[in-house]
Design a protein around this motif. Structure first.
Motif, PDB file in Angstrom:
ATOM      1  N   ASP A  46       6.374  39.002 -10.654  1.00 35.15           N
ATOM      2  CA  ASP A  46       4.688  38.394 -10.402  1.00 35.15           C
ATOM      3  C   ASP A  46       5.039  37.171 -10.002  1.00 35.15           C
ATOM      4  OD1 ASP A  46       2.080  38.023  -9.999  1.00 35.15           O
ATOM      5  OD2 ASP A  46       1.797  37.466 -12.177  1.00 35.15           O
TER       6      ASP A  46
ATOM      7  N   TYR B 183      -2.625  34.616  -5.040  1.00 30.95           N
ATOM      8  CA  TYR B 183      -4.094  35.296  -4.798  1.00 30.95           C
ATOM      9  C   TYR B 183      -4.068  35.972  -3.460  1.00 30.95           C
ATOM     10  CZ  TYR B 183      -6.069  33.103  -8.787  1.00 30.95           C
ATOM     11  OH  TYR B 183      -6.383  32.608  -9.987  1.00 30.95           O
TER      12      TYR B 183
ATOM     13  N   SER C 152      -1.259  30.452  -2.726  1.00 28.80           N
ATOM     14  CA  SER C 152      -0.730  29.784  -4.250  1.00 28.80           C
ATOM     15  C   SER C 152      -2.155  29.550  -4.892  1.00 28.80           C
ATOM     16  CB  SER C 152      -0.016  28.861  -4.041  1.00 28.80           C
ATOM     17  OG  SER C 152       0.177  28.058  -5.328  1.00 28.80           O
TER      18      SER C 152
ATOM     19  N   SER D 261      -5.590  39.002  -7.600  1.00 30.30           N
ATOM     20  CA  SER D 261      -4.363  38.379  -8.020  1.00 30.30           C
ATOM     21  C   SER D 261      -3.317  39.374  -8.233  1.00 30.30           C
ATOM     22  CB  SER D 261      -5.036  37.561  -9.592  1.00 30.30           C
ATOM     23  OG  SER D 261      -3.864  37.359 -10.123  1.00 30.30           O
ATOM     24  N   THR D 262      -2.279  38.789  -7.954  1.00 27.29           N
ATOM     25  CA  THR D 262      -1.001  39.581  -8.230  1.00 27.29           C
ATOM     26  C   THR D 262      -0.916  39.813  -9.840  1.00 27.29           C
ATOM     27  OG1 THR D 262       0.382  37.790  -7.852  1.00 27.29           O
ATOM     28  CG2 THR D 262       0.220  39.201  -6.209  1.00 27.29           C
ATOM     29  N   SER D 263      -1.363  38.870 -10.608  1.00 28.70           N
ATOM     30  CA  SER D 263      -1.192  38.727 -12.084  1.00 28.70           C
ATOM     31  C   SER D 263      -2.254  39.783 -12.817  1.00 28.70           C
ATOM     32  CB  SER D 263      -1.567  37.618 -12.622  1.00 28.70           C
ATOM     33  OG  SER D 263      -0.345  36.489 -11.891  1.00 28.70           O
TER      34      SER D 263
ATOM     35  N   ALA E 250      -9.001  28.860 -13.535  1.00 27.35           N
ATOM     36  CA  ALA E 250      -8.642  30.131 -13.424  1.00 27.35           C
ATOM     37  C   ALA E 250      -9.716  31.048 -14.030  1.00 27.35           C
ATOM     38  CB  ALA E 250      -7.195  30.485 -14.364  1.00 27.35           C
TER      39      ALA E 250
ATOM     40  N   ILE F 184       3.873  44.156 -12.870  1.00 16.95           N
ATOM     41  CA  ILE F 184       3.574  42.668 -13.086  1.00 16.95           C
ATOM     42  C   ILE F 184       4.711  42.046 -13.816  1.00 16.95           C
ATOM     43  CG2 ILE F 184       1.936  41.190 -14.141  1.00 16.95           C
ATOM     44  CD1 ILE F 184      -0.260  42.844 -12.994  1.00 16.95           C
TER      45      ILE F 184
ATOM     46  N   GLU G 111       2.526  35.526  -8.835  1.00 18.41           N
ATOM     47  CA  GLU G 111       1.339  34.426  -9.095  1.00 18.41           C
ATOM     48  C   GLU G 111       0.574  33.965  -8.059  1.00 18.41           C
ATOM     49  OE1 GLU G 111       2.446  31.781 -12.164  1.00 18.41           O
ATOM     50  OE2 GLU G 111       2.883  33.065 -13.464  1.00 18.41           O
TER      51      GLU G 111
END
Length: 330
Positions: free
Chosen positions: A77, A81, A133, A111-113, A141, A73, A79
């Motif tokens: 990232d 979904y 996005s 989530s990629t985060s 969030a 990450i 960011e």
């Protein structure tokens, strides 16, 4: 719409897994990939279905372990979904602190985060995912974080509508033109937002209920039961036993809830049904509807029992009541 596909079987066996890994590297979402089938990796991916701001990808893999760590990450990232729909097979997933096994017709938002580990080791897994996005999801969030890594049903309700739409979209992507893509993407996002809102509402309701006092919890449950009864008065199968089963409580507890109000469950149901019949008998628009039909509409299957109950409640037979009410309303 633009669609790209890669059939790994078209590549020499020794190079298949390396090709898959290289393909994943192109996504700008670095992760570690491993498989028990690295020397015979029969997988396929159909990606690049562009739906405006949403991208749809379909995959089919044998055993596979993909992990995205905190180090990955920090490296990159975007960011984004991902909403993953499993079509067949199952995967064990750990997303952040949440662990779940996801099977056929189940959805999961990731989530990629957030660190992620998915393990498919009990046979082939087919599925699809949409990437989007955060700006397309109108939720704080902190609220969405409650749903990350959770199993969401794609077998009923809004989840089933979303799953069916994605499956149909992937199967017929060649039938849609470039102008259709953003419209279809909007539909996908709207369905996803409806599902997320539903899940967040359910979670908020459960958390609020957990904060209720025992007395407030009983009152809330009784109100739900009363609304359930009103919605099902037409059913002859509406009984204390069926009501208790629908609300996952014992008959004894159901009886106690209503005894606190000074009446029995059966008496309250009968009073509600009689009131509906009384209202319909006084309605000029239903003047030609037979009395027994009105009684049956509200759960009275025997005309004689209905007539006796009505007279006991209102002091006159239903026929006399109707005559007087309709004459008054002329």
């Amino acid at each position: 719409m633009i669609v790209t596909g890669l059939q790994i079987d078209d590549i020499p066996p020794a190079e298949r897994f390396a090709a898959w890994r290289a393909l994943c590297e192109l996504t700008a979402i670095p992760m570690e990939l491993r498989s028990d089938h690295e020397h015979d990796f029969r997988a396929s991916v159909r990606g690049g279905v562009s739906l405006g701001e949403v991208t749809l990808t379909s995959t089919s893999v044998p055993s596979l372990r993909n992990e995205r760590t905190a180090a990955h990450i920090r490296r990159s990232d975007p960011e984004l979904y991902h909403l993953r729909l499993t079509l067949s097979g199952e995967s064990d997933v750990r997303h952040g602190d949440v662990e779940a096994t996801v099977g056929a017709r189940q959805l999961m938002l990731t989530s990629t985060s957030t660190p992620y580990l998915a393990v498919c080791e009990r046979g082939r897994v087919d599925g699809m995912s949409i990437t989007l996005s955060p700006s397309l999801l109108p939720f704080p969030a902190a609220e969405l974080n409650r749903l990350l890594g959770q199993r969401l049903s794609g077998r009923s309700g809004i989840g089933a509508m979303l799953a069916d739409f994605l499956i149909r979209l992937a199967a017929e992507s060649d039938r849609y033109g470039p102008a259709d893509a953003p419209r279809l993407g909007t539909v996908a996002v709207d369905l996803l937002n409806a599902l997320l809102a539903h899940e967040l509402d359910a979670g908020a309701e459960a958390r609020a209920e957990n904060r209720l006092t025992p007395e407030s919890r009983r009152r809330t449950l009784r109100l739900r039961i009363e609304e359930f009864v009103r919605q099902n008065l037409h059913s002859p199968g509406l009984t204390p036993a069926s009501i208790a089963a629908a609300h996952h409580i014992s008959l004894r507890y159901l009886y106690r809830l209503f005894e606190e109000q000074g009446h029995t469950v059966s008496a309250w149901i009968r009073a509600q049904r009689l009131e509906r019949c009384r209202r319909d008998l006084a309605d000029p628009a239903l003047g030609d509807t037979p009395i027994h039909a009105i009684a049956a509409r509200w759960g009275f299957s025997h005309a004689a029992d209905f007539s006796r109950a009505f007279r006991g409640a209102y002091g006159v037979p239903p026929r006399d009541f109707r005559h007087t009410a309709l004459w008054t309303n002329r």
